[in-house]
Motif scaffolding. Structure first.
Motif, PDB file in Angstrom:
ATOM      1  N   LEU A 223      33.197  14.190   2.077  1.00  0.00           N
ATOM      2  CA  LEU A 223      32.439  15.430   2.168  1.00  0.00           C
ATOM      3  C   LEU A 223      31.471  15.520   0.992  1.00  0.00           C
ATOM      4  CD1 LEU A 223      35.115  18.100   3.218  1.00  0.00           C
ATOM      5  CD2 LEU A 223      33.511  16.842   4.664  1.00  0.00           C
ATOM      6  N   LEU A 224      30.237  15.882   1.267  1.00  0.00           N
ATOM      7  CA  LEU A 224      29.218  15.937   0.226  1.00  0.00           C
ATOM      8  C   LEU A 224      29.594  16.907  -0.881  1.00  0.00           C
ATOM      9  CD1 LEU A 224      26.408  15.130  -0.813  1.00  0.00           C
ATOM     10  CD2 LEU A 224      25.433  16.929   0.655  1.00  0.00           C
ATOM     11  N   GLU A 225      30.171  18.047  -0.517  1.00  0.00           N
ATOM     12  CA  GLU A 225      30.501  19.064  -1.511  1.00  0.00           C
ATOM     13  C   GLU A 225      31.730  18.714  -2.340  1.00  0.00           C
ATOM     14  OE1 GLU A 225      32.224  20.568   2.474  1.00  0.00           O
ATOM     15  OE2 GLU A 225      30.516  19.408   1.740  1.00  0.00           O
ATOM     16  N   ASN A 226      32.450  17.649  -1.964  1.00  0.00           N
ATOM     17  CA  ASN A 226      33.669  17.269  -2.680  1.00  0.00           C
ATOM     18  C   ASN A 226      33.478  16.093  -3.634  1.00  0.00           C
ATOM     19  OD1 ASN A 226      35.147  19.244  -1.466  1.00  0.00           O
ATOM     20  ND2 ASN A 226      36.293  17.904  -0.099  1.00  0.00           N
ATOM     21  N   GLN A 227      32.263  15.620  -3.789  1.00  0.00           N
ATOM     22  CA  GLN A 227      32.045  14.380  -4.530  1.00  0.00           C
ATOM     23  C   GLN A 227      32.236  14.532  -6.034  1.00  0.00           C
ATOM     24  OE1 GLN A 227      31.627  11.345  -2.892  1.00  0.00           O
ATOM     25  NE2 GLN A 227      32.202  12.785  -1.273  1.00  0.00           N
TER      26      GLN A 227
ATOM     27  N   LEU B 142      30.787   8.523  -4.676  1.00  0.00           N
ATOM     28  CA  LEU B 142      31.340   7.608  -3.686  1.00  0.00           C
ATOM     29  C   LEU B 142      30.579   7.689  -2.358  1.00  0.00           C
ATOM     30  CD1 LEU B 142      33.687   5.579  -3.226  1.00  0.00           C
ATOM     31  CD2 LEU B 142      34.995   7.483  -2.257  1.00  0.00           C
ATOM     32  N   LEU B 143      30.232   8.878  -1.911  1.00  0.00           N
ATOM     33  CA  LEU B 143      29.471   9.029  -0.674  1.00  0.00           C
ATOM     34  C   LEU B 143      28.119   8.330  -0.780  1.00  0.00           C
ATOM     35  CD1 LEU B 143      29.100  10.277   2.157  1.00  0.00           C
ATOM     36  CD2 LEU B 143      28.203  12.333   1.027  1.00  0.00           C
ATOM     37  N   GLY B 144      27.484   8.412  -1.960  1.00  0.00           N
ATOM     38  CA  GLY B 144      26.209   7.735  -2.166  1.00  0.00           C
ATOM     39  C   GLY B 144      26.344   6.228  -2.034  1.00  0.00           C
TER      40      GLY B 144
ATOM     41  N   ALA C 208      23.437  14.750   5.604  1.00  0.00           N
ATOM     42  CA  ALA C 208      23.202  15.821   4.633  1.00  0.00           C
ATOM     43  C   ALA C 208      22.841  15.231   3.268  1.00  0.00           C
ATOM     44  CB  ALA C 208      24.444  16.701   4.526  1.00  0.00           C
ATOM     45  N   TYR C 209      23.495  14.137   2.892  1.00  0.00           N
ATOM     46  CA  TYR C 209      23.188  13.467   1.625  1.00  0.00           C
ATOM     47  C   TYR C 209      21.740  12.964   1.619  1.00  0.00           C
ATOM     48  CZ  TYR C 209      23.099   9.703  -1.832  1.00  0.00           C
ATOM     49  OH  TYR C 209      22.753   8.868  -2.862  1.00  0.00           O
ATOM     50  N   GLU C 210      21.294  12.397   2.741  1.00  0.00           N
ATOM     51  CA  GLU C 210      19.918  11.919   2.828  1.00  0.00           C
ATOM     52  C   GLU C 210      18.918  13.057   2.640  1.00  0.00           C
ATOM     53  OE1 GLU C 210      20.576   8.146   5.911  1.00  0.00           O
ATOM     54  OE2 GLU C 210      19.650  10.005   6.604  1.00  0.00           O
ATOM     55  N   SER C 211      19.221  14.208   3.236  1.00  0.00           N
ATOM     56  CA  SER C 211      18.287  15.331   3.146  1.00  0.00           C
ATOM     57  C   SER C 211      18.195  15.897   1.742  1.00  0.00           C
ATOM     58  CB  SER C 211      18.714  16.433   4.118  1.00  0.00           C
ATOM     59  OG  SER C 211      19.940  17.026   3.717  1.00  0.00           O
ATOM     60  N   CYS C 212      19.195  15.609   0.894  1.00  0.00           N
ATOM     61  CA  CYS C 212      19.202  16.117  -0.481  1.00  0.00           C
ATOM     62  C   CYS C 212      18.473  15.188  -1.446  1.00  0.00           C
ATOM     63  CB  CYS C 212      20.635  16.306  -0.970  1.00  0.00           C
ATOM     64  SG  CYS C 212      21.576  17.565  -0.081  1.00  0.00           S
TER      65      CYS C 212
END
Length: 329
Positions: free
Chosen positions: A59-63, A124-126, A217-221
């Motif tokens: 989850l993006l908000e949990n990174q 990690l998501l990145g 969502a990560y890409e859009s940020c």
């Protein structure tokens, strides 16, 4: 969002990130061991929640910042470096789109040891996202000229999976099975008349749809550097392309038949997922490249497309006629 972190001072916040990072690394190590007697996985509360934990890890908000994880990995006993790589390979297998494991492994080891700090991921998501965008970078750079000059015209050229089949364009899994590797090509055989649209096959379930949403969502940020030839929206482009290929449940069935979508949902739910997500996404070079090549295919082979569409839609009738003629003969 709920105000929980507002009351934390700097020391408490650092402690929280430290504990979170320790748990994340231990969880990754335990999952990759595949041992039922693992001290962490064998705990009842962890075993019952393992699917939720695996989902929340991406989850993006949990990174947790990569700096925290890389610092903690320095303190782990050998072999510390392969932990993250092994975990990401395991997670990517849920999509069935794993790329070149050897290249990814060496990159992850360098990141873990700090030798590539200048290109270290934010979290990690990145890093997980990076593994699904590198494979198509070369093709993107070769075709960057002129790709973005006609986004409006190309965006209006949509063809569903069934329409592509009628046109003589074959849908096929990409060789690398990464989101960034999508292409429209004109096949030389047979007779140089057919086309091929290749993209990554996808396993779609509750877990992978969550990860797709968070990678998009990560890409859009992420800011898009001016003049950069690298496509920063491979996942978004992929989801948008699939959304244009499926307008009816019959299109989803065609995607299933070609091995491009393996979904635990029915056709209507699968269609609804892509249609709901795509309008909110940005797209990159790959998306426009595919539709530019598709438009060229239409213009160059309009006569063949008309003939193939007639044959494709009347196969049973033609076969029946030939059967009757054969009997009479």
């Amino acid at each position: 969002a709920d105000g929980t972190l507002v009351d934390l001072d700097d020391g408490e916040f650092v402690e929280m990130m430290l504990l979170d990072g320790c748990f994340l690394l231990q969880f990754m190590a335990s999952v990759c061991r595949h041992r039922d007697d693992d001290p962490l996985i064998s705990r009842g509360e962890v075993r019952r929640s393992i699917n939720a934990i695996v989902r929340d890890v991406m989850l993006l908000e949990n990174q947790n910042p990569w700096l925290v994880l890389s610092s903690l990995m320095q303190l782990m006993p050998p072999p510390a470096e392969p932990v993250v790589d092994s975990f990401l390979v395991l997670m990517a297998s849920a999509f069935h789109i794993v790329g070149d494991t050897n290249d990814a492994s060496s990159q992850t080891r360098l990141l873990a040891t700090g030798e590539l700090d200048q290109s270290a991921p934010p979290h990690l998501l990145g890093l997980f996202h990076r593994r699904h965008m590198d494979m198509g970078a070369v093709r993107t750079q070769q075709h960057q000229s002129g790709i973005l000059r006609v986004p409006v015209q190309l965006a209006s050229l949509s063809s569903t999976a069934v329409e592509l089949a009628e046109m003589g364009v074959k849908l096929a899994p990409s060789k690398t099975k990464t989101f960034g590797d999508m292409a429209m090509s004109k096949r030389r055989w047979p007779l140089g008349l057919f086309g091929e649209l290749s993209l990554a096959p996808l396993v779609l379930n509750r877990l992978t749809e969550c990860w797709l949403l968070n990678m998009a969502a990560y890409e859009s940020c992420q800011p898009q550097p001016q003049g950069d030839a690298t496509d920063s929206f491979p996942v978004s482009s992929y989801v948008t392309l699939v959304s244009l290929l499926v307008n009816r449940p019959e299109d989803v069935q065609e995607m299933r038949a070609k091995g491009l979508v393996v979904s635990v949902f029915d056709d209507a739910e699968t269609l609804g997922f892509f249609k709901a997500l795509a309008p909110h996404l940005c797209v990159g070079y790959r998306y426009y490249e595919v539709f530019q090549c598709l438009q060229e295919y239409r213009q160059e082979r309009w006569l063949w497309i008309a003939v193939h569409r007639f044959l494709y839609n009347n196969t049973k009738t033609i076969a029946t006629v030939f059967s009757i003629v054969g009997v009479l003969a």
